[in-house]
Design an enzyme around this catalytic site. Sequence first.
Site, PDB file in Angstrom:
ATOM      1  N   SER A  32       0.871  -1.177   0.000  1.00 40.41           N
ATOM      2  CA  SER A  32       0.000   0.000   0.000  1.00 40.41           C
ATOM      3  C   SER A  32       0.904   1.221   0.000  1.00 40.41           C
ATOM      4  CB  SER A  32      -0.894   0.009   1.241  1.00 40.41           C
ATOM      5  OG  SER A  32      -1.538   1.255   1.351  1.00 40.41           O
ATOM      6  N   ARG A  33       0.779   2.058  -1.011  1.00 42.56           N
ATOM      7  CA  ARG A  33       1.675   3.220  -1.111  1.00 42.56           C
ATOM      8  C   ARG A  33       1.291   4.314  -0.126  1.00 42.56           C
ATOM      9  NH1 ARG A  33       1.149   1.800  -6.764  1.00 42.56           N
ATOM     10  NH2 ARG A  33       2.911   0.457  -7.232  1.00 42.56           N
TER      11      ARG A  33
END
Length: 502
Positions: free
Chosen positions: A366-367
């Site tokens: 998840s950025r």
Amino acid sequence: MKDTTREKIIEHIKQKIANLGEASEVRKVGEVAEVGDGIALLSGVSEALMGEMVLFTESKTYGLVLNLTKENVGVVVLGDWEKIKEGEVVESTGNILQIPVGRELIGRVVDPLGNPLDGKGEIKTKQTSLIEKIAPGVMAREGVKQPVQTGIKAIDSMIPIGRGQRELIIGDRGTGKTSIAIDTILNQKGENMWCVYVAIGQKKSKIAKIVAKLKEAGAMEYTIVVVAGPSDPASLIYLAPYAGCAMGEYFMDKGEDALVVYDDLSKHAVAYRQISLLLRKPPGREAYPGDVFYLHSRLLERAAKLNKDLGGGSLTALPIIETQSGDVSAYIPTNVISITDGQIYLEPELFYSGTRPAVNIGLSVSRVGSSAQTKAMKAVAKKLRLELAQFRELAAFAQFASDLDQETRSQIERGKRLSEILKQPNYAPLSLANQVIAIYIASSGVLDDVDVSRVKQFEESFRLFLEAEAKEVVEEIMAKKDVTAETQEKIKKLAEIFKKGF
């Protein structure tokens, strides 16, 4: 005499011209040059706009302009194309396609044009919205900070999703992609989040089961289901995600939070390829037209967290992509991976070995990261990904090594219990407090002397024990969204007491 006659004629012509505007209206018309497979090619209507609605005057059917060339205008028919005949007159409406939006759609099952499919009668909405809109610009957005709790331990602890994020769920057929999306919707009860589930080319039997599950859990009270089945025209399958996005945007524009699930965009790309090849757009890589990347980017870019000046609403997108034999390097998967802010990768090998949800921690990311996590989850899960990664590596190495030192053996045993605690059945999302407690008892070593086969039983029984004997601990975590060192110590003591009688 001649001059008088000439003047009379000129005056008469002037009057005719003046009355012409009152007596008639200018209509932009053309005719059908070719029709077949849900596509019509029109001659005339040269001033038609991209995305404009046209009316087939005899069959009273609408079409959507999707291709403009020198020779003709390419249109997808939004209805029964078999009624349309070559030579039929087509009228330009001057209107871009709009669909009904609003709270009246909540709890309903509709098609991409907003028509009801659930037999509950007409939906009387007060508002319509353009099916295609320009995504909010950079200055209209703010950072993603608030979490979208999925209720799934493996995701909320290691791959957190934030309000306004685009998180891809990717994996082979039958690895539990839809289950993750449905669990996320079920977990939004009481979270002030409106949900839109878009079924793109899914079997009607599967959709019926999903709707039944949502009703049973009381989730239809805050959910809209948009359906374009496999037997529907390709035009409706093409429109479905944009319709779902417009319905979700209505809430974002009102300063509220919405979640849209696109299940799945692989089938959407295939429907668009079918339409494009019939419209004679030149195919490129893997026979997809060149603008297939733009097709999904202009959809997913509409997910955003708006700034406070625009109401602070958010639209979170969970697109789903199906891979073939785990090939994430194929055309459509790579396209969507590059558009989204991270992916949850589901692995068939993990799924068949009993690890469910079958999340591959190495390939999932998840950025937005921990900025979309609560303090409570950060406190207990900060080392979780690293410990699991080390366990997988050591476990692979231990297969070939007969003699292991005590530290390595302890790490492997801890890793087994961590992997076990992250397993979770479908349609059973957990509250933040229950997730935090489960991860804490596994990572703090409380379960080190509990047999691996009994870890799940311990977790479930301990949850019931806390509900009965120490409800205030659960309530404190839920209220503060934090878990202090004192609370951690309290949980550990309670777990040790419970373990003696387990």
